[in-house]
Design an enzyme around this catalytic site. Structure first.
Site, PDB file in Angstrom:
ATOM      1  N   GLU A  62       0.801  -1.178  -0.440  1.00 31.92           N
ATOM      2  CA  GLU A  62       0.166   0.132  -0.099  1.00 31.92           C
ATOM      3  C   GLU A  62       1.348   0.925   0.243  1.00 31.92           C
ATOM      4  OE1 GLU A  62      -2.455   1.379  -0.509  1.00 31.92           O
ATOM      5  OE2 GLU A  62      -4.223   1.087   0.002  1.00 31.92           O
ATOM      6  N   ASP A  63      -0.041   2.658  -0.452  1.00 33.19           N
ATOM      7  CA  ASP A  63       0.838   3.694  -0.315  1.00 33.19           C
ATOM      8  C   ASP A  63       0.775   4.302   0.712  1.00 33.19           C
ATOM      9  OD1 ASP A  63      -1.945   3.823  -0.662  1.00 33.19           O
ATOM     10  OD2 ASP A  63      -1.349   4.772  -2.472  1.00 33.19           O
ATOM     11  N   ASP A  82      -4.500   5.584   6.123  1.00 27.03           N
ATOM     12  CA  ASP A  82      -5.244   6.140   7.144  1.00 27.03           C
ATOM     13  C   ASP A  82      -5.821   6.183   8.002  1.00 27.03           C
ATOM     14  OD1 ASP A  82      -6.337   8.808   7.467  1.00 27.03           O
ATOM     15  OD2 ASP A  82      -7.222   9.646   5.588  1.00 27.03           O
ATOM     16  N   PHE A 108      -2.558  15.983   4.633  1.00 27.26           N
ATOM     17  CA  PHE A 108      -2.670  15.347   3.157  1.00 27.26           C
ATOM     18  C   PHE A 108      -2.013  15.717   2.158  1.00 27.26           C
ATOM     19  CE2 PHE A 108      -4.505  15.194  -0.669  1.00 27.26           C
ATOM     20  CZ  PHE A 108      -5.532  13.947  -0.861  1.00 27.26           C
ATOM     21  N   ASP A 121      -1.933  11.143  -5.476  1.00 29.73           N
ATOM     22  CA  ASP A 121      -2.811  11.904  -5.860  1.00 29.73           C
ATOM     23  C   ASP A 121      -3.238  12.683  -5.447  1.00 29.73           C
ATOM     24  OD1 ASP A 121      -4.865  10.254  -5.723  1.00 29.73           O
ATOM     25  OD2 ASP A 121      -5.934  11.351  -6.621  1.00 29.73           O
ATOM     26  N   ARG A 141       0.943  12.146  -9.215  1.00 34.31           N
ATOM     27  CA  ARG A 141       1.046  10.680  -8.718  1.00 34.31           C
ATOM     28  C   ARG A 141       3.037  10.589  -9.140  1.00 34.31           C
ATOM     29  NH1 ARG A 141      -3.306   7.499  -7.053  1.00 34.31           N
ATOM     30  NH2 ARG A 141      -5.037   7.821  -8.007  1.00 34.31           N
TER      31      ARG A 141
HETATM   32  P1  IMP Z   1      -8.440   4.009   4.560  1.00 38.19           P
HETATM   33  O1  IMP Z   1      -6.752   3.396   5.265  1.00 38.19           O
HETATM   34  O2  IMP Z   1      -9.180   3.073   4.267  1.00 38.19           O
HETATM   35  O3  IMP Z   1      -8.719   5.381   5.319  1.00 38.19           O
HETATM   36  O4  IMP Z   1      -8.128   4.218   2.929  1.00 38.19           O
HETATM   37  C1  IMP Z   1      -6.792   5.122   2.423  1.00 38.19           C
HETATM   38  C2  IMP Z   1      -7.314   5.728   1.273  1.00 38.19           C
HETATM   39  O5  IMP Z   1      -7.269   6.935   1.406  1.00 38.19           O
HETATM   40  C3  IMP Z   1      -5.271   5.331   0.264  1.00 38.19           C
HETATM   41  O6  IMP Z   1      -5.055   4.206   0.060  1.00 38.19           O
HETATM   42  C4  IMP Z   1      -5.206   6.799  -0.193  1.00 38.19           C
HETATM   43  O7  IMP Z   1      -5.574   6.257  -1.912  1.00 38.19           O
HETATM   44  C5  IMP Z   1      -6.482   7.534   0.302  1.00 38.19           C
HETATM   45  N1  IMP Z   1      -6.024   8.355   0.943  1.00 38.19           N
HETATM   46  C6  IMP Z   1      -5.319   8.550   2.288  1.00 38.19           C
HETATM   47  N2  IMP Z   1      -4.384  10.335   2.854  1.00 38.19           N
HETATM   48  C7  IMP Z   1      -4.314   9.974   1.410  1.00 38.19           C
HETATM   49  C8  IMP Z   1      -3.267  11.273   1.817  1.00 38.19           C
HETATM   50  O8  IMP Z   1      -2.885  12.093   2.603  1.00 38.19           O
HETATM   51  N3  IMP Z   1      -3.300  11.419   0.036  1.00 38.19           N
HETATM   52  C9  IMP Z   1      -3.524  10.801  -1.030  1.00 38.19           C
HETATM   53  N4  IMP Z   1      -4.483   9.299  -0.591  1.00 38.19           N
HETATM   54  C10 IMP Z   1      -4.442   9.719   0.190  1.00 38.19           C
HETATM   55 MG    MG Z   2      -4.694   3.357  -2.259  1.00 41.23          MG
END
Ligand code: IMP
Ligand code: MG
Length: 184
Positions: free
Chosen positions: A103-104, A107, A156, A163, A169
């Protein structure tokens, strides 16, 4: 793309390209140690994980296969609810496989928590998670993340696969955006 191309849109570099590269090297060494004698199925989450997948996989010596999933979380606006819809499923059968989700960023952690359970329910032998970045919120949810590149503040960020409105990206580093970008 680099900082120069960002002009006034870049607020701050949070993690440099060099730091990302160095940390991924360390994580790859850990993974090689942990998976000695095994074959890994790397599962990238589209689209943000493309850069991490490309860089991390090339640093690994363990035999591996790559597969991809695209998911979208249902929810109002920017709030993730943890209810996930599969937009593109894996091509590989995960049963009996040692899966490492790439994963990138994590959050809330809700998406990954769901994905991990989903892959385990399909009979994966193991499911671990490697992420380039983690935000503090995810600590609230019980998702075990074995490999974390950098813990970052709850801001963010863009770049290295991440992105804003499908832009940035291809920035090689992780940065934050100036407020005027969001006003447009
Ligand atoms: P979560 O962990 O289910 O809240 O979702 C995570 C996803 O939200 C990541 O895979 C990203 O695609 C997107 N995301 C969360 N934070 C950021 C950010 O700071 N910049 C860009 N995308 C984000
Ligand atoms: Mg993602």
């Amino acid at each position: 793309m680099d900082a120069t191309d960002m002009g006034e849109d870049l607020k701050e570099v949070l993690v440099s390209a060099e730091d990302l590269d160095r940390r991924l090297e360390e994580i790859a060494a850990e993974i090689d140690r942990d998976y000695a004698g095994k074959e890994i199925l790397l599962v990238g989450v589209l689209r943000g994980a493309v850069m991490v997948m490309a860089d991390l996989s090339r640093k690994l010596h363990t035999p591996l296969q790559m597969d991809w999933m695209a998911v979208s979380s249902y929810g109002s606006g920017t709030q993730s609810t943890g209810v996930v819809k599969i937009l593109k499923d894996l091509d590989q059968d995960v049963s009996g496989r040692d899966v490492l989700i790439v994963e990138d960023i994590i959050d809330s952690g809700l998406t990954l928590s769901w994905l991990r359970s989903n892959l385990l329910s399909r009979g994966a032998a193991s499911v671990e998670i490697a992420t380039a970045l983690r935000k503090p919120k995810s600590v609230k949810i019980e998702v075990p993340v074995k490999y974390v590149g950098f813990e970052i503040p709850d801001e963010f960020v863009v770049g290295y696969g991440l992105d804003y409105d499908e832009k940035y990206r291809h920035l090689p580093f992780i940065g934050t955006l100036a407020p005027h970008v969001y006003a447009n």
